[in-house]
Enzyme design. Structure first.
Site, short mmCIF file in Angstrom:
data_model
loop_
_atom_site.label_atom_id
_atom_site.label_comp_id
_atom_site.label_asym_id
_atom_site.label_seq_id
_atom_site.Cartn_x
_atom_site.Cartn_y
_atom_site.Cartn_z
N LYS A 229 -31.01 14.86 4.66
CA LYS A 229 -32.30 15.56 4.70
C LYS A 229 -33.36 14.65 5.33
CE LYS A 229 -31.07 18.26 0.60
NZ LYS A 229 -31.48 18.69 -0.76
N TYR B 24 -30.73 28.07 2.67
CA TYR B 24 -31.08 28.08 1.24
C TYR B 24 -31.37 29.49 0.72
CZ TYR B 24 -31.20 22.97 0.94
OH TYR B 24 -30.86 21.64 0.91
N ARG C 294 -19.15 16.00 -3.04
CA ARG C 294 -20.16 16.37 -4.06
C ARG C 294 -20.24 15.28 -5.13
NH1 ARG C 294 -23.92 20.63 -3.96
NH2 ARG C 294 -23.65 20.81 -6.20
N ARG D 60 -27.30 10.03 -4.34
CA ARG D 60 -28.59 10.37 -4.97
C ARG D 60 -28.94 9.40 -6.10
NH1 ARG D 60 -27.39 16.87 -5.20
NH2 ARG D 60 -28.15 17.42 -3.11
N ASN E 16 -33.98 14.52 -2.56
CA ASN E 16 -32.68 14.02 -3.02
C ASN E 16 -31.71 13.69 -1.88
OD1 ASN E 16 -31.98 16.59 -2.34
ND2 ASN E 16 -31.27 17.21 -4.36
N HIS F 234 -27.58 16.94 1.42
CA HIS F 234 -26.99 18.22 0.99
C HIS F 234 -25.48 18.16 1.18
CE1 HIS F 234 -26.06 22.49 0.69
NE2 HIS F 234 -25.30 22.30 1.76
N GLU G 64 -21.45 27.50 5.71
CA GLU G 64 -22.44 26.53 6.18
C GLU G 64 -22.00 25.87 7.49
OE1 GLU G 64 -24.40 25.56 1.81
OE2 GLU G 64 -23.13 24.03 2.72
N1 UDP Z 1 -34.48 21.78 -5.43
C1 UDP Z 1 -35.81 21.49 -5.67
N2 UDP Z 1 -36.32 21.71 -6.93
C2 UDP Z 1 -35.54 22.19 -7.94
C3 UDP Z 1 -34.18 22.47 -7.69
C4 UDP Z 1 -33.69 22.26 -6.42
O1 UDP Z 1 -36.53 21.06 -4.78
O2 UDP Z 1 -36.05 22.36 -9.04
C5 UDP Z 1 -33.94 21.55 -4.09
C6 UDP Z 1 -33.15 20.25 -3.99
O3 UDP Z 1 -33.43 19.64 -2.74
C7 UDP Z 1 -31.70 20.74 -4.01
C8 UDP Z 1 -31.84 22.07 -3.28
O4 UDP Z 1 -33.07 22.60 -3.72
O5 UDP Z 1 -30.84 19.84 -3.38
C9 UDP Z 1 -30.75 23.07 -3.53
O6 UDP Z 1 -30.56 23.23 -4.89
P1 UDP Z 1 -29.09 23.36 -5.51
O7 UDP Z 1 -29.25 23.79 -6.94
O8 UDP Z 1 -28.26 24.21 -4.62
O9 UDP Z 1 -28.58 21.86 -5.54
P2 UDP Z 1 -27.55 21.01 -4.65
O10 UDP Z 1 -26.40 21.91 -4.31
O11 UDP Z 1 -28.30 20.54 -3.43
O12 UDP Z 1 -27.16 19.85 -5.53
#
Ligand code: UDP
Length: 149
Positions: free
Chosen positions: A9, A49, A85, A102, A112, A115, A126
């Site tokens: 990111k 997203y 992951r 992270r 964070n 992705h 994706e």
């Molecule tokens: N995110 C955020 N605030 C929140 C939850 C998520 O900004 O409260 C953002 C964060 O960058 C995260 C992304 O939204 O990586 C996508 O969320 P997801 O739950 O899909 O998490 P990931 O798969 O990235 O771990």
């Protein structure tokens, strides 16, 4: 062989973490099959997203992802979706274990660093959203027999 979509990111790019992140995945034994740096459009960010469209953090997330260059990647290897992951760590860096990307490099959930696709169906979706087939290179490392038995 399984493939996953990973994206460093804008915070990860700005903070100079591109090399470190690629190195971790290379050293694990995964194969890089697609790589580009791009300025993400609002449209691409919103599609990527899309599942979070109704969430309160959605506008800020789209703004953040479009705020600077992103490094988009496709990685290949046995179990790469789940393992990447794990290497990335929990969504909120406050809960990510040390040793994860992270956990080592982030503090706030909205910064964070990286992705990663969360399931096989998401990975397929994706990869095709971010890459054309001509941008992916099928190749095999000469180290394969030293990584796989
Ligand atoms: N995110 C955020 N605030 C929140 C939850 C998520 O900004 O409260 C953002 C964060 O960058 C995260 C992304 O939204 O990586 C996508 O969320 P997801 O739950 O899909 O998490 P990931 O798969 O990235 O771990």
């Amino acid at each position: 062989m399984e493939r996953t979509f990973l994206a460093i990111k804008p915070d990860g790019v700005q903070r100079g973490l591109v090399g470190e992140i690629i190195q971790r995945l290379e050293q694990k034994g995964f194969t890089l099959v697609g790589l580009k740096l791009l300025q993400v459009s609002k449209e691409l960010a919103s599609t990527h997203y899309g599942e979070h469209q109704a969430k309160p953090f959605f506008p800020g997330l789209v703004e953040f992802i479009t705020s600077g260059p992103v490094v988009a990647m496709v990685w290949e290897g046995k179990g790469v979706i789940a393992t990447a992951r794990k290497m990335i760590g929990a969504t909120n860096p406050l809960n990510s274990e040390p040793g994860t990307i992270r956990g080592d490099f982030g503090i706030d959930v909205g910064r964070n660093v990286i992705h990663g696709s969360d399931a096989p169906e998401t990975a397929v979706k994706e990869i095709s959203l971010w890459f054309g087939p001509e941008e992916l290179v099928a190749w095999s490392s000469s180290l394969t027999p030293w990584i796989y038995e």
